[in-house]
Scaffold this motif. Structure first.
Motif, PDB file in Angstrom:
ATOM      1  N   UNK A  30     -83.417  -6.946  74.519  1.00  0.00           N
ATOM      2  CA  UNK A  30     -82.164  -7.057  75.259  1.00  0.00           C
ATOM      3  C   UNK A  30     -81.111  -7.811  74.453  1.00  0.00           C
ATOM      4  N   UNK A  31     -81.522  -8.892  73.791  1.00  0.00           N
ATOM      5  CA  UNK A  31     -80.573  -9.677  72.998  1.00  0.00           C
ATOM      6  C   UNK A  31     -80.024  -8.850  71.844  1.00  0.00           C
ATOM      7  N   UNK A  32     -80.896  -8.149  71.132  1.00  0.00           N
ATOM      8  CA  UNK A  32     -80.453  -7.353  69.986  1.00  0.00           C
ATOM      9  C   UNK A  32     -79.516  -6.230  70.419  1.00  0.00           C
ATOM     10  N   UNK A  33     -79.887  -5.507  71.483  1.00  0.00           N
ATOM     11  CA  UNK A  33     -79.050  -4.394  71.942  1.00  0.00           C
ATOM     12  C   UNK A  33     -77.702  -4.890  72.457  1.00  0.00           C
ATOM     13  N   UNK A  34     -77.712  -5.972  73.220  1.00  0.00           N
ATOM     14  CA  UNK A  34     -76.467  -6.503  73.774  1.00  0.00           C
ATOM     15  C   UNK A  34     -75.550  -6.999  72.664  1.00  0.00           C
ATOM     16  N   UNK A  35     -76.119  -7.728  71.701  1.00  0.00           N
ATOM     17  CA  UNK A  35     -75.317  -8.231  70.588  1.00  0.00           C
ATOM     18  C   UNK A  35     -74.751  -7.088  69.759  1.00  0.00           C
ATOM     19  N   UNK A  36     -75.538  -6.043  69.546  1.00  0.00           N
ATOM     20  CA  UNK A  36     -75.071  -4.884  68.772  1.00  0.00           C
ATOM     21  C   UNK A  36     -73.855  -4.237  69.435  1.00  0.00           C
ATOM     22  N   UNK A  37     -73.933  -4.024  70.743  1.00  0.00           N
ATOM     23  CA  UNK A  37     -72.813  -3.391  71.445  1.00  0.00           C
ATOM     24  C   UNK A  37     -71.587  -4.308  71.488  1.00  0.00           C
ATOM     25  N   UNK A  38     -71.802  -5.605  71.656  1.00  0.00           N
ATOM     26  CA  UNK A  38     -70.675  -6.543  71.623  1.00  0.00           C
ATOM     27  C   UNK A  38     -69.995  -6.523  70.261  1.00  0.00           C
ATOM     28  N   UNK A 143     -83.530  -3.403  57.917  1.00  0.00           N
ATOM     29  CA  UNK A 143     -84.055  -3.578  59.273  1.00  0.00           C
ATOM     30  C   UNK A 143     -85.065  -2.480  59.605  1.00  0.00           C
ATOM     31  N   UNK A 144     -84.684  -1.242  59.302  1.00  0.00           N
ATOM     32  CA  UNK A 144     -85.597  -0.130  59.555  1.00  0.00           C
ATOM     33  C   UNK A 144     -86.832  -0.214  58.667  1.00  0.00           C
ATOM     34  N   UNK A 145     -86.620  -0.577  57.408  1.00  0.00           N
ATOM     35  CA  UNK A 145     -87.747  -0.681  56.498  1.00  0.00           C
ATOM     36  C   UNK A 145     -88.722  -1.781  56.878  1.00  0.00           C
ATOM     37  N   UNK A 146     -88.221  -2.803  57.559  1.00  0.00           N
ATOM     38  CA  UNK A 146     -89.077  -3.894  58.001  1.00  0.00           C
ATOM     39  C   UNK A 146     -89.729  -3.654  59.342  1.00  0.00           C
ATOM     40  N   UNK A 147     -89.579  -2.448  59.863  1.00  0.00           N
ATOM     41  CA  UNK A 147     -90.210  -2.115  61.141  1.00  0.00           C
ATOM     42  C   UNK A 147     -89.372  -2.423  62.358  1.00  0.00           C
ATOM     43  N   UNK A 148     -88.106  -2.758  62.165  1.00  0.00           N
ATOM     44  CA  UNK A 148     -87.240  -3.072  63.306  1.00  0.00           C
ATOM     45  C   UNK A 148     -86.807  -1.823  64.052  1.00  0.00           C
ATOM     46  N   UNK A 149     -86.569  -1.973  65.331  1.00  0.00           N
ATOM     47  CA  UNK A 149     -86.055  -0.868  66.146  1.00  0.00           C
ATOM     48  C   UNK A 149     -85.013  -1.427  67.119  1.00  0.00           C
ATOM     49  N   UNK A 150     -84.006  -0.623  67.387  1.00  0.00           N
ATOM     50  CA  UNK A 150     -82.919  -1.041  68.258  1.00  0.00           C
ATOM     51  C   UNK A 150     -82.910  -0.147  69.499  1.00  0.00           C
ATOM     52  N   UNK A 151     -83.078  -0.763  70.662  1.00  0.00           N
ATOM     53  CA  UNK A 151     -83.113  -0.025  71.924  1.00  0.00           C
ATOM     54  C   UNK A 151     -81.845  -0.337  72.717  1.00  0.00           C
ATOM     55  N   UNK A 152     -80.812   0.482  72.508  1.00  0.00           N
ATOM     56  CA  UNK A 152     -79.525   0.206  73.137  1.00  0.00           C
ATOM     57  C   UNK A 152     -79.615   0.219  74.658  1.00  0.00           C
ATOM     58  N   UNK A 153     -80.571   0.973  75.209  1.00  0.00           N
ATOM     59  CA  UNK A 153     -80.719   1.016  76.666  1.00  0.00           C
ATOM     60  C   UNK A 153     -81.145  -0.328  77.236  1.00  0.00           C
ATOM     61  N   UNK A 154     -81.633  -1.234  76.377  1.00  0.00           N
ATOM     62  CA  UNK A 154     -82.078  -2.549  76.854  1.00  0.00           C
ATOM     63  C   UNK A 154     -80.923  -3.533  77.003  1.00  0.00           C
ATOM     64  N   UNK A 155     -79.706  -3.128  76.633  1.00  0.00           N
ATOM     65  CA  UNK A 155     -78.549  -4.029  76.748  1.00  0.00           C
ATOM     66  C   UNK A 155     -78.364  -4.482  78.192  1.00  0.00           C
ATOM     67  N   UNK A 157     -75.755  -6.473  80.926  1.00  0.00           N
ATOM     68  CA  UNK A 157     -74.381  -6.906  81.162  1.00  0.00           C
ATOM     69  C   UNK A 157     -74.295  -8.405  81.417  1.00  0.00           C
ATOM     70  N   UNK A 158     -75.210  -8.930  82.205  1.00  0.00           N
ATOM     71  CA  UNK A 158     -75.204 -10.368  82.473  1.00  0.00           C
ATOM     72  C   UNK A 158     -75.406 -11.185  81.215  1.00  0.00           C
ATOM     73  N   UNK A 159     -76.297 -10.712  80.343  1.00  0.00           N
ATOM     74  CA  UNK A 159     -76.522 -11.392  79.074  1.00  0.00           C
ATOM     75  C   UNK A 159     -75.272 -11.330  78.199  1.00  0.00           C
ATOM     76  N   UNK A 160     -74.575 -10.189  78.235  1.00  0.00           N
ATOM     77  CA  UNK A 160     -73.344 -10.055  77.451  1.00  0.00           C
ATOM     78  C   UNK A 160     -72.308 -11.079  77.890  1.00  0.00           C
ATOM     79  N   UNK A 161     -72.146 -11.237  79.187  1.00  0.00           N
ATOM     80  CA  UNK A 161     -71.190 -12.221  79.707  1.00  0.00           C
ATOM     81  C   UNK A 161     -71.586 -13.631  79.284  1.00  0.00           C
ATOM     82  N   UNK A 162     -72.882 -13.930  79.358  1.00  0.00           N
ATOM     83  CA  UNK A 162     -73.358 -15.258  78.972  1.00  0.00           C
ATOM     84  C   UNK A 162     -73.127 -15.516  77.484  1.00  0.00           C
TER      85      UNK A 162
END
Length: 268
Positions: A30-38, A143-155, A157-162
């Motif tokens: 959730x943190x990664x997806x929210x930060x990415x969209x912000x 990020x991809x090479x290190x096995x990272x994945x980004x799930x934008x659906x996990x963003x 809104x409350x976390x974004x405001x915070x």
């Protein structure tokens, strides 16, 4: 103008996001997806802000608007800064350092080639935009090479405001620092013309290298410092004092060399 816009578009999220990733690993997706969209929204805002400011300052020079827009477009891959924050939270600094400084070397080589070939100012502006764009691509690949994945659906809104609520003051602080570093260039251009502003900016690039050296070494040495602090705090503080002394002497010597050769290097 592009740098000032980028400071606003960055939203001051970096330290807040790293803290959240470390303190709440269960909410990582959730943190990664929210930060990415912000950051994506911030990048668009930074681009529009820079172009609008150029239009206000130079209303009769559309060529200037195009140059600013070209440089500001380099922020469009800034959302991938979240990969660097993830590396920092995990103390995996190697990929972030390689991405950032690999991008710097790519852009520097491109700029030198364009200057040697007598390229126009528009091409040089594009080369300046190439650095953040290359950094974004390299961070994403790392990020991809290190096995990272980004799930934008996990963003969330409350976390974004915070996150925005907490990062606002950091963004404001960063903006003030950047204005103190970059605002003088705009002032020189307005008072003395673009040619003098170019020479002034070239002169500033030399001492700026002295500021970047401690930051680079700090990032590279951070894992070793953390391990030393965990193993022996007394040895850790001795190492910190030695590093501080060495960096102080080294950057002073480097600044002296730049000062002695400034006239020739600035002309280049």
């Amino acid at each position: 103008l592009a740098s000032i816009g980028a400071a606003v578009g960055g939203l001051g999220l970096d330290e807040i996001v790293v803290r959240e990733l470390v303190s709440r690993p269960e909410r990582r997706a959730a943190v990664m997806a929210t930060a990415f969209l912000l950051k994506a929204v911030g990048a668009l805002g930074a681009f529009l802000l820079a172009v609008a400011a150029a239009g206000l300052i130079r209303p009769e020079e559309p060529a200037t608007w195009l140059l600013v827009a070209t440089v500001a477009a380099g922020q469009f891959l800034a959302p991938w800064d979240v990969a660097e924050w993830s590396f920092q939270a995990e103390q995996r600094f190697g990929r972030a350092v390689l991405a950032r400084h690999g991008a710097f070397l790519i852009a520097a080589a491109l700029q030198l080639a364009l200057i040697a070939g007598g390229a126009s100012l528009s091409w040089l502006a594009a080369a300046m935009a190439a650095e953040p764009l290359a950094a974004g691509v390299l961070l994403a690949l790392g990020w991809r090479g290190g096995g990272g994945s980004l799930q934008l659906a996990a963003a969330d809104r409350g976390l974004a405001v915070a996150l925005i609520r907490e990062s606002g003051w950091l963004m404001f602080s960063g903006l003030l620092v950047l204005l103190s570093l970059q605002g003088d260039k705009v002032l020189v251009a307005a008072l003395a013309g673009d040619a003098e502003a170019g020479r002034y900016a070239a002169a500033l690039r030399l001492p700026e290298l002295c500021f970047q050296l401690p930051v680079l070494l700090g990032v590279v040495l951070m894992p070793a410092l953390v391990r030393r602090r965990q193993a022996d705090r007394a040895a850790y503080w001795r190492l910190v004092r030695r590093l501080a002394l060495g960096l102080g002497l080294g950057t002073t010597a480097l600044a002296a060399v730049f000062a002695l050769g400034a006239e020739q290097w600035i002309a280049l």
